[in-house]
Design a protein around this motif. Structure first.
Motif, short mmCIF file in Angstrom:
data_model
loop_
_atom_site.label_atom_id
_atom_site.label_comp_id
_atom_site.label_asym_id
_atom_site.label_seq_id
_atom_site.Cartn_x
_atom_site.Cartn_y
_atom_site.Cartn_z
N ARG A 4 12.67 -5.77 9.83
CA ARG A 4 11.55 -5.52 8.64
C ARG A 4 10.18 -5.47 9.02
O ARG A 4 9.46 -4.82 8.85
CB ARG A 4 12.02 -6.38 7.47
N ASP B 6 7.44 -2.68 9.30
CA ASP B 6 6.47 -2.63 8.53
C ASP B 6 5.30 -2.69 9.27
O ASP B 6 4.22 -1.93 8.78
CB ASP B 6 6.40 -4.03 7.79
N ASN C 5 14.54 5.57 -6.34
CA ASN C 5 14.19 4.21 -5.79
C ASN C 5 14.05 3.04 -7.19
O ASN C 5 13.17 2.34 -7.36
CB ASN C 5 13.23 4.21 -5.19
N THR D 236 13.65 -0.94 -7.99
CA THR D 236 12.88 -1.55 -7.12
C THR D 236 11.27 -1.48 -7.28
O THR D 236 10.80 -1.11 -8.21
CB THR D 236 13.01 -0.61 -5.64
N LYS E 79 9.28 -1.45 -4.79
CA LYS E 79 8.47 -0.78 -3.51
C LYS E 79 7.07 -0.24 -3.60
O LYS E 79 6.88 0.31 -4.65
CB LYS E 79 9.45 0.11 -2.55
N GLU E 80 6.29 -0.18 -2.89
CA GLU E 80 4.99 0.15 -2.85
C GLU E 80 5.14 1.74 -3.01
O GLU E 80 5.80 2.14 -2.06
CB GLU E 80 4.10 -0.55 -1.87
#
Length: 266
Positions: free
Chosen positions: A97, A101, A150, A153, A155-156
């Motif tokens: 991760r 990232d 998604n 979630t 998430k950005e």
């Protein structure tokens, strides 16, 4: 009913034997050496798990339709997984991760992955099958947005897509009847499919020309019925089929245009 014969064996049986082919293909590229030569921000110059091992581990997951970082924990002690992909050290979920990232913040990784992907298609002499129009061959290039679901979630970039779900709306470009991936661009879910597409088309043409010199035939949906796209395609001598978006135009106007054309009967 057919009878099944069940016999004991001392041989190791694995469900992901196809990874051996994936590993063989990866070893025909310079992906590992190029990624290892590039230092990511905030990552040690000589990390315990190399950039190449991280990339190949995640590719191994994706080839098994697994995308969650935590899925890697299943394969950390799997001897075949490491052997098939020629991985020295399978990363932990936190390492995977963190490294990816970091990679997402730099353009270099994306460039390396894109170039090595095209080189693999070229160096393996992969067949790129054309389509035909009046016996003339064209290499089809299909562009479209593919919304991801998604939902639930945080998430950005996850936003409401036109499909009615929360997710991303990346743009993909595929080539040939085989559907080789030429280009991909990550986009937020609410981004209109035409935003940034002229530049995307230009980059896709450049990638396609690295693989073939045959005429290109671009095929796009009505969301990309835009003058800006047509200009790029015409300037690069690419043929195209784009579904017409009538917007506020009246059908009678199109009928009159067709009737006035030399090649149409009134």
């Amino acid at each position: 009913m057919k009878k099944f014969v069940i016999e004991p064996t001392k041989e190791r049986i694995v469900a992901q034997a196809g990874l051996a082919i994936v590993g063989n293909l990866l070893n025909q590229t310079n992906l590992v050496s190029r990624l290892n030569a590039y230092k990511l921000p905030d990552i040690s110059r000589y990390p315990a798990c190399s950039n190449g091992d991280v990339a190949k581990s995640y590719i191994g997951l994706l080839c098994q339709v697994k995308s969650d970082y935590d899925n890697i924990e299943t394969f950390r002690d799997d001897a075949f997984f490491a052997l098939a992909l020629d991985i020295q050290r399978v990363p932990s979920s936190p390492t995977l991760r963190q490294r990816l990232d970091q990679a997402a913040l730099v353009e270099k990784w994306k460039t390396i992955l894109h170039e090595e992907s095209l080189d693999l298609i070229r160096h393996t002499n992969a067949e790129i099958s054309p389509v035909y129009a009046k016996d003339k061959p064209y290499i089809p290039v299909d562009l479209d947005v593919s919304p991801f679901d998604n939902s639930k979630t945080k998430k950005e970039g996850v936003e409401r897509t036109y499909k009615g779900c929360d997710g991303y709306a990346p743009m993909f470009a595929y080539m040939g009847q085989e559907g080789y991936c030429l280009h991909v661009e990550m986009r937020k879910g609410s981004v209109h499919c035409q935003k940034g597409t002229p530049n995307f088309i230009q980059e896709t043409i450049q990638s396609a020309r690295k693989l073939t010199d045959q005429p290109l035939l671009f095929r796009l949906d009505s969301g990309n019925d835009s003058r800006d796209n047509l200009i790029i395609l015409l300037e690069n001598h690419a043929s195209f089929i784009i579904k017409r978006n009538p917007r506020k135009e009246k059908k009678t106007a199109h009928r009159q245009l067709a009737n006035s054309a030399r090649y149409c009967s009134p």
